[in-house]
Design a protein around this motif. Structure first.
Motif, PDB file in Angstrom:
ATOM      1  N   ASP A  52     -60.814  -0.892  59.638  1.00 13.17           N
ATOM      2  CA  ASP A  52     -60.528  -2.187  59.026  1.00 13.17           C
ATOM      3  C   ASP A  52     -60.473  -1.995  57.509  1.00 13.17           C
ATOM      4  N   THR A  53     -59.915  -2.961  56.820  1.00  6.68           N
ATOM      5  CA  THR A  53     -59.845  -2.906  55.366  1.00  6.68           C
ATOM      6  C   THR A  53     -61.264  -2.856  54.800  1.00  6.68           C
ATOM      7  N   GLY A  54     -61.527  -1.865  53.957  1.00 12.69           N
ATOM      8  CA  GLY A  54     -62.834  -1.749  53.320  1.00 12.69           C
ATOM      9  C   GLY A  54     -63.923  -1.196  54.227  1.00 12.69           C
ATOM     10  N   LEU A  55     -63.543  -0.614  55.365  1.00  5.54           N
ATOM     11  CA  LEU A  55     -64.528  -0.049  56.295  1.00  5.54           C
ATOM     12  C   LEU A  55     -64.072   1.338  56.714  1.00  5.54           C
ATOM     13  N   TRP A  56     -64.946   2.327  56.552  1.00  2.84           N
ATOM     14  CA  TRP A  56     -64.675   3.692  56.963  1.00  2.84           C
ATOM     15  C   TRP A  56     -65.723   4.094  57.985  1.00  2.84           C
ATOM     16  N   ALA A  57     -65.291   4.721  59.067  1.00  2.20           N
ATOM     17  CA  ALA A  57     -66.197   5.185  60.120  1.00  2.20           C
ATOM     18  C   ALA A  57     -66.143   6.707  60.172  1.00  2.20           C
ATOM     19  N   ALA A  58     -67.307   7.324  60.344  1.00  2.00           N
ATOM     20  CA  ALA A  58     -67.412   8.779  60.334  1.00  2.00           C
ATOM     21  C   ALA A  58     -67.522   9.335  61.751  1.00  2.00           C
ATOM     22  N   ASN A  59     -66.775  10.414  61.996  1.00  2.00           N
ATOM     23  CA  ASN A  59     -66.899  11.189  63.225  1.00  2.00           C
ATOM     24  C   ASN A  59     -67.505  12.514  62.789  1.00  2.00           C
ATOM     25  N   TYR A  60     -68.707  12.793  63.252  1.00  2.00           N
ATOM     26  CA  TYR A  60     -69.452  13.977  62.838  1.00  2.00           C
ATOM     27  C   TYR A  60     -69.556  14.932  64.026  1.00  2.00           C
ATOM     28  N   GLY A  61     -68.683  15.901  64.068  1.00  2.00           N
ATOM     29  CA  GLY A  61     -68.722  16.881  65.153  1.00  2.00           C
ATOM     30  C   GLY A  61     -68.522  16.264  66.521  1.00  2.00           C
ATOM     31  N   GLY A  62     -67.735  15.202  66.595  1.00  2.00           N
ATOM     32  CA  GLY A  62     -67.488  14.534  67.870  1.00  2.00           C
ATOM     33  C   GLY A  62     -68.432  13.385  68.156  1.00  2.00           C
ATOM     34  N   TYR A  64     -70.452   9.749  66.690  1.00  2.00           N
ATOM     35  CA  TYR A  64     -70.405   8.659  65.715  1.00  2.00           C
ATOM     36  C   TYR A  64     -71.399   8.982  64.614  1.00  2.00           C
ATOM     37  N   GLY A  65     -70.940   8.954  63.363  1.00  2.00           N
ATOM     38  CA  GLY A  65     -71.805   9.334  62.249  1.00  2.00           C
ATOM     39  C   GLY A  65     -72.295   8.187  61.394  1.00  2.00           C
ATOM     40  N   GLY A  66     -71.626   7.032  61.442  1.00  2.00           N
ATOM     41  CA  GLY A  66     -72.029   5.902  60.618  1.00  2.00           C
ATOM     42  C   GLY A  66     -70.826   5.298  59.925  1.00  2.00           C
ATOM     43  N   THR A  67     -71.109   4.404  58.969  1.00  2.00           N
ATOM     44  CA  THR A  67     -70.032   3.705  58.282  1.00  2.00           C
ATOM     45  C   THR A  67     -70.278   3.600  56.785  1.00  2.00           C
ATOM     46  N   VAL A  68     -69.170   3.411  56.077  1.00  3.00           N
ATOM     47  CA  VAL A  68     -69.186   3.028  54.672  1.00  3.00           C
ATOM     48  C   VAL A  68     -68.440   1.706  54.619  1.00  3.00           C
ATOM     49  N   ASP A  69     -69.090   0.688  54.085  1.00  3.05           N
ATOM     50  CA  ASP A  69     -68.530  -0.660  54.050  1.00  3.05           C
ATOM     51  C   ASP A  69     -68.415  -1.122  52.602  1.00  3.05           C
ATOM     52  N   VAL A  77     -73.743   2.076  52.861  1.00  2.00           N
ATOM     53  CA  VAL A  77     -73.697   3.129  53.867  1.00  2.00           C
ATOM     54  C   VAL A  77     -74.787   2.919  54.914  1.00  2.00           C
ATOM     55  N   SER A  78     -74.377   3.049  56.191  1.00  2.00           N
ATOM     56  CA  SER A  78     -75.297   3.045  57.324  1.00  2.00           C
ATOM     57  C   SER A  78     -75.062   4.324  58.112  1.00  2.00           C
ATOM     58  N   ASP A  79     -76.148   4.942  58.587  1.00  2.00           N
ATOM     59  CA  ASP A  79     -76.008   6.217  59.294  1.00  2.00           C
ATOM     60  C   ASP A  79     -75.750   6.023  60.789  1.00  2.00           C
ATOM     61  N   THR A  80     -75.783   7.096  61.513  1.00  2.00           N
ATOM     62  CA  THR A  80     -75.484   7.109  62.942  1.00  2.00           C
ATOM     63  C   THR A  80     -76.398   6.195  63.753  1.00  2.00           C
ATOM     64  N   PHE A  81     -77.593   5.922  63.237  1.00  2.00           N
ATOM     65  CA  PHE A  81     -78.553   5.059  63.923  1.00  2.00           C
ATOM     66  C   PHE A  81     -78.557   3.634  63.378  1.00  2.00           C
ATOM     67  N   GLY A  82     -77.634   3.346  62.473  1.00  2.00           N
ATOM     68  CA  GLY A  82     -77.560   2.005  61.897  1.00  2.00           C
ATOM     69  C   GLY A  82     -78.545   1.781  60.759  1.00  2.00           C
ATOM     70  N   GLN A  83     -79.207   2.836  60.319  1.00  2.00           N
ATOM     71  CA  GLN A  83     -80.170   2.730  59.228  1.00  2.00           C
ATOM     72  C   GLN A  83     -79.441   2.714  57.882  1.00  2.00           C
ATOM     73  N   GLN A  95     -69.589   8.550  50.807  1.00  2.00           N
ATOM     74  CA  GLN A  95     -69.287   9.468  51.901  1.00  2.00           C
ATOM     75  C   GLN A  95     -70.107  10.748  51.794  1.00  2.00           C
ATOM     76  N   GLN A  96     -70.306  11.242  50.582  1.00  2.00           N
ATOM     77  CA  GLN A  96     -71.103  12.451  50.381  1.00  2.00           C
ATOM     78  C   GLN A  96     -72.555  12.220  50.791  1.00  2.00           C
ATOM     79  N   ARG A  97     -73.107  11.088  50.424  1.00  2.00           N
ATOM     80  CA  ARG A  97     -74.499  10.786  50.780  1.00  2.00           C
ATOM     81  C   ARG A  97     -74.671  10.663  52.289  1.00  2.00           C
ATOM     82  N   LEU A  98     -73.682  10.060  52.959  1.00  2.00           N
ATOM     83  CA  LEU A  98     -73.758   9.979  54.418  1.00  2.00           C
ATOM     84  C   LEU A  98     -73.687  11.374  55.022  1.00  2.00           C
ATOM     85  N   ALA A  99     -72.823  12.231  54.492  1.00  4.30           N
ATOM     86  CA  ALA A  99     -72.732  13.607  54.983  1.00  4.30           C
ATOM     87  C   ALA A  99     -74.067  14.328  54.841  1.00  4.30           C
ATOM     88  N   GLU A 100     -74.712  14.190  53.701  1.00  5.42           N
ATOM     89  CA  GLU A 100     -76.012  14.820  53.483  1.00  5.42           C
ATOM     90  C   GLU A 100     -77.030  14.318  54.488  1.00  5.42           C
TER      91      GLU A 100
END
Length: 114
Positions: A52-62, A64-69, A77-83, A95-100
Motif C-alpha cells: 500500500d502507499t506508505g507501507l513496506w513489508a519485509a520478506n526475510y529469508g522466506g 514475514y519480517g515486519g513493516t515500515v509504515d 517500524v514493527s518487527d516480525t512479532f509486531g513489536q 529498513q536498516q534498523r529492521l534488518a538489524e
C-alpha cells in the motif's frame, strides 16, 4: 498513592509463509547474501514489497519480517512479532534498523532453512 498495573497479555502467533504471501503479496523466494571469503550463507537479504502507499513489508529469508509504515515525515517500524522497533526520519534508516533487529530475532534463518 496508586500504583499502575500492566494488564497487557502477550500472545504469540505463528503464521505460515503461504499465508504471509497471500496477505502481503510477497514472493516465497528470498535472495541470499554470501560471504565469498568463507563461501557460507550469511544473513538473508530482505526483499521489500509495497502492499500500500506508505507501507513496506519485509520478506526475510522466506519469512514475514515486519513493516515500515510512513506517517507524515516519520517511518514507524514493527518487527516480525509486531513489536515496535522505532520511529525514524528516513526509509533507509528504518529498513536498516529492521534488518538489524531481524538478524538478532531470527538468527537461524539461513539459505538452508528456506
Amino acid at each position: 498513592m496508586s500504583t499502575p498495573v500492566d494488564h497487557h497479555q502477550h500472545l504469540e502467533v505463528t503464521v505460515d509463509t503461504a499465508t504471509m504471501v497471500a496477505i502481503t503479496g510477497m514472493d516465497d523466494h528470498a535472495e541470499i547474501v554470501v560471504d565469498t571469503a568463507v563461501d557460507q550463507p550469511v544473513h538473508p537479504r530482505i526483499l521489500w514489497t509495497r502492499p500500500d502507499t506508505g507501507l513496506w513489508a519485509a520478506n526475510y529469508g522466506g519469512y514475514y519480517g515486519g513493516t515500515v509504515d510512513r506517517q507524515g515525515a516519520h517511518y514507524f517500524v514493527s518487527d516480525t512479532f509486531g513489536q515496535y522497533v522505532g520511529d525514524f526520519r528516513s526509509l533507509e534508516e528504518a529498513q536498516q534498523r529492521l534488518a538489524e533487529r531481524l538478524h538478532v530475532l531470527l538468527p537461524d534463518v539461513r539459505h538452508d532453512s528456506i
